[in-house]
Design a protein around this motif. Structure first.
Motif, PDB file in Angstrom:
ATOM      1  N   GLN A   1       0.823  -1.204   0.000  1.00  0.00           N
ATOM      2  CA  GLN A   1       0.000   0.000   0.000  1.00  0.00           C
ATOM      3  C   GLN A   1       0.865   1.265   0.000  1.00  0.00           C
ATOM      4  N   GLU A   2       1.970   1.231   0.722  1.00  0.00           N
ATOM      5  CA  GLU A   2       2.877   2.384   0.733  1.00  0.00           C
ATOM      6  C   GLU A   2       3.522   2.572  -0.639  1.00  0.00           C
ATOM      7  N   ALA A   3       3.905   1.476  -1.287  1.00  0.00           N
ATOM      8  CA  ALA A   3       4.489   1.575  -2.628  1.00  0.00           C
ATOM      9  C   ALA A   3       3.479   2.174  -3.606  1.00  0.00           C
ATOM     10  N   ILE A   4       2.217   1.771  -3.509  1.00  0.00           N
ATOM     11  CA  ILE A   4       1.171   2.323  -4.370  1.00  0.00           C
ATOM     12  C   ILE A   4       0.987   3.816  -4.072  1.00  0.00           C
ATOM     13  N   ARG A   5       0.975   4.181  -2.806  1.00  0.00           N
ATOM     14  CA  ARG A   5       0.830   5.594  -2.435  1.00  0.00           C
ATOM     15  C   ARG A   5       1.960   6.429  -3.030  1.00  0.00           C
ATOM     16  N   LEU A   6       3.187   5.902  -2.950  1.00  0.00           N
ATOM     17  CA  LEU A   6       4.338   6.616  -3.502  1.00  0.00           C
ATOM     18  C   LEU A   6       4.180   6.838  -5.006  1.00  0.00           C
ATOM     19  N   VAL A   7       3.762   5.802  -5.716  1.00  0.00           N
ATOM     20  CA  VAL A   7       3.609   5.917  -7.169  1.00  0.00           C
ATOM     21  C   VAL A   7       2.489   6.897  -7.503  1.00  0.00           C
ATOM     22  N   LYS A   8       1.364   6.806  -6.785  1.00  0.00           N
ATOM     23  CA  LYS A   8       0.241   7.711  -7.056  1.00  0.00           C
ATOM     24  C   LYS A   8       0.617   9.176  -6.844  1.00  0.00           C
ATOM     25  N   SER A   9       1.521   9.434  -5.910  1.00  0.00           N
ATOM     26  CA  SER A   9       1.866  10.825  -5.607  1.00  0.00           C
ATOM     27  C   SER A   9       3.073  11.344  -6.397  1.00  0.00           C
ATOM     28  N   MET A  10       3.596  10.540  -7.315  1.00  0.00           N
ATOM     29  CA  MET A  10       4.741  10.979  -8.128  1.00  0.00           C
ATOM     30  C   MET A  10       4.364  12.158  -9.014  1.00  0.00           C
ATOM     31  N   PRO A  11       5.350  13.003  -9.304  1.00  0.00           N
ATOM     32  CA  PRO A  11       5.098  14.041 -10.313  1.00  0.00           C
ATOM     33  C   PRO A  11       4.951  13.390 -11.689  1.00  0.00           C
ATOM     34  N   SER A  12       4.432  14.140 -12.630  1.00  0.00           N
ATOM     35  CA  SER A  12       4.279  13.619 -13.989  1.00  0.00           C
ATOM     36  C   SER A  12       5.627  13.236 -14.574  1.00  0.00           C
ATOM     37  N   TRP A  13       5.633  12.154 -15.324  1.00  0.00           N
ATOM     38  CA  TRP A  13       6.823  11.675 -16.023  1.00  0.00           C
ATOM     39  C   TRP A  13       6.865  12.278 -17.421  1.00  0.00           C
ATOM     40  N   THR A  14       8.006  12.195 -18.058  1.00  0.00           N
ATOM     41  CA  THR A  14       8.102  12.467 -19.485  1.00  0.00           C
ATOM     42  C   THR A  14       7.615  11.195 -20.164  1.00  0.00           C
ATOM     43  N   PRO A  15       6.574  11.267 -20.976  1.00  0.00           N
ATOM     44  CA  PRO A  15       6.017  10.039 -21.550  1.00  0.00           C
ATOM     45  C   PRO A  15       6.923   9.417 -22.606  1.00  0.00           C
ATOM     46  N   ALA A  16       6.660   8.149 -22.879  1.00  0.00           N
ATOM     47  CA  ALA A  16       7.336   7.461 -23.977  1.00  0.00           C
ATOM     48  C   ALA A  16       6.882   8.095 -25.288  1.00  0.00           C
ATOM     49  N   GLU A  17       7.684   7.899 -26.321  1.00  0.00           N
ATOM     50  CA  GLU A  17       7.314   8.405 -27.642  1.00  0.00           C
ATOM     51  C   GLU A  17       7.441   7.302 -28.679  1.00  0.00           C
ATOM     52  N   LYS A  18       6.547   7.352 -29.626  1.00  0.00           N
ATOM     53  CA  LYS A  18       6.615   6.465 -30.778  1.00  0.00           C
ATOM     54  C   LYS A  18       6.281   7.310 -31.996  1.00  0.00           C
ATOM     55  N   GLY A  19       7.189   7.350 -32.933  1.00  0.00           N
ATOM     56  CA  GLY A  19       6.981   8.166 -34.122  1.00  0.00           C
ATOM     57  C   GLY A  19       6.863   9.649 -33.806  1.00  0.00           C
ATOM     58  N   GLY A  20       7.542  10.079 -32.733  1.00  0.00           N
ATOM     59  CA  GLY A  20       7.537  11.487 -32.357  1.00  0.00           C
ATOM     60  C   GLY A  20       6.313  11.930 -31.568  1.00  0.00           C
ATOM     61  N   LYS A  21       5.415  10.990 -31.245  1.00  0.00           N
ATOM     62  CA  LYS A  21       4.206  11.343 -30.499  1.00  0.00           C
ATOM     63  C   LYS A  21       4.210  10.622 -29.151  1.00  0.00           C
ATOM     64  N   PRO A  22       3.724  11.292 -28.095  1.00  0.00           N
ATOM     65  CA  PRO A  22       3.670  10.638 -26.793  1.00  0.00           C
ATOM     66  C   PRO A  22       2.670   9.479 -26.803  1.00  0.00           C
ATOM     67  N   VAL A  23       3.075   8.380 -26.169  1.00  0.00           N
ATOM     68  CA  VAL A  23       2.227   7.188 -26.092  1.00  0.00           C
ATOM     69  C   VAL A  23       2.247   6.636 -24.669  1.00  0.00           C
ATOM     70  N   GLU A  24       1.236   5.843 -24.367  1.00  0.00           N
ATOM     71  CA  GLU A  24       1.185   5.169 -23.076  1.00  0.00           C
ATOM     72  C   GLU A  24       2.224   4.057 -23.051  1.00  0.00           C
ATOM     73  N   GLN A  25       2.901   3.913 -21.926  1.00  0.00           N
ATOM     74  CA  GLN A  25       3.936   2.869 -21.784  1.00  0.00           C
ATOM     75  C   GLN A  25       3.886   2.343 -20.350  1.00  0.00           C
ATOM     76  N   THR A  26       4.039   1.053 -20.209  1.00  0.00           N
ATOM     77  CA  THR A  26       4.068   0.434 -18.893  1.00  0.00           C
ATOM     78  C   THR A  26       5.501   0.405 -18.370  1.00  0.00           C
ATOM     79  N   VAL A  27       5.646   0.743 -17.094  1.00  0.00           N
ATOM     80  CA  VAL A  27       6.942   0.762 -16.425  1.00  0.00           C
ATOM     81  C   VAL A  27       6.822  -0.069 -15.149  1.00  0.00           C
ATOM     82  N   THR A  28       7.872  -0.773 -14.797  1.00  0.00           N
ATOM     83  CA  THR A  28       7.925  -1.477 -13.517  1.00  0.00           C
ATOM     84  C   THR A  28       9.132  -0.965 -12.753  1.00  0.00           C
ATOM     85  N   ILE A  29       8.896  -0.535 -11.513  1.00  0.00           N
ATOM     86  CA  ILE A  29       9.999  -0.064 -10.675  1.00  0.00           C
ATOM     87  C   ILE A  29      10.039  -0.860  -9.378  1.00  0.00           C
ATOM     88  N   PRO A  30      11.226  -1.075  -8.841  1.00  0.00           N
ATOM     89  CA  PRO A  30      11.338  -1.696  -7.525  1.00  0.00           C
ATOM     90  C   PRO A  30      11.285  -0.610  -6.447  1.00  0.00           C
TER      91      PRO A  30
END
Length: 120
Positions: free
Chosen positions: A83-112
């Motif tokens: 639950q603490e790990a989820i709280r930390l992720v939810k409160s993160m600032p916005s990331w720079t998104p992944a790009e495909k063909g020069g356009k931002p796209v959704e991307q899955t990330v896994t962090i420890p």
């Protein structure tokens, strides 16, 4: 270049799906991510009292606007730590998104998220 990027990310403990041209990035990079996690972590009292330590792997989507989407625990350890790990992720600032063909796209990330009790 994509293989090098994925290898580099895996060496840092971040895994990525391989569909984008560039990976999502935490503002300030991996060192800033580690600083964010350590400075914002609130070790759950029950886990601390029971001496529970370890790593919770959290998978989440970085949406095209850089915000965090769906969050899921992929390596369970302890419900309070998860639950603490989820709280930390939810409160993160916005990331720079992944790009495909020069356009931002959704991307899955896994962090420890590493939980270590201080030495007494």
């Amino acid at each position: 270049m994509k293989k090098l990027l994925t290898t580099f990310a895996l060496a840092l403990g971040i895994s990525l799906a391989a569909s984008a041209d560039s990976a999502p990035a935490f503002p300030g990079g991996d060192a800033a991510l580690q600083t964010y996690l350590s400075e914002n972590m609130k070790y759950p009292k029950a886990a601390s009292d029971n001496g529970i330590e370890g790593v919770v792997n959290v998978e989440f989507a970085v949406l095209p606007d850089g915000t965090i989407g769906q969050i899921k625990i992929v390596r369970m350890l302890d419900p309070d730590l998860e639950q603490e790990a989820i709280r930390l992720v939810k409160s993160m600032p916005s990331w720079t998104p992944a790009e495909k063909g020069g356009k931002p796209v959704e991307q899955t990330v896994t962090i420890p998220v590493k939980f270590t009790l201080p030495d007494e």
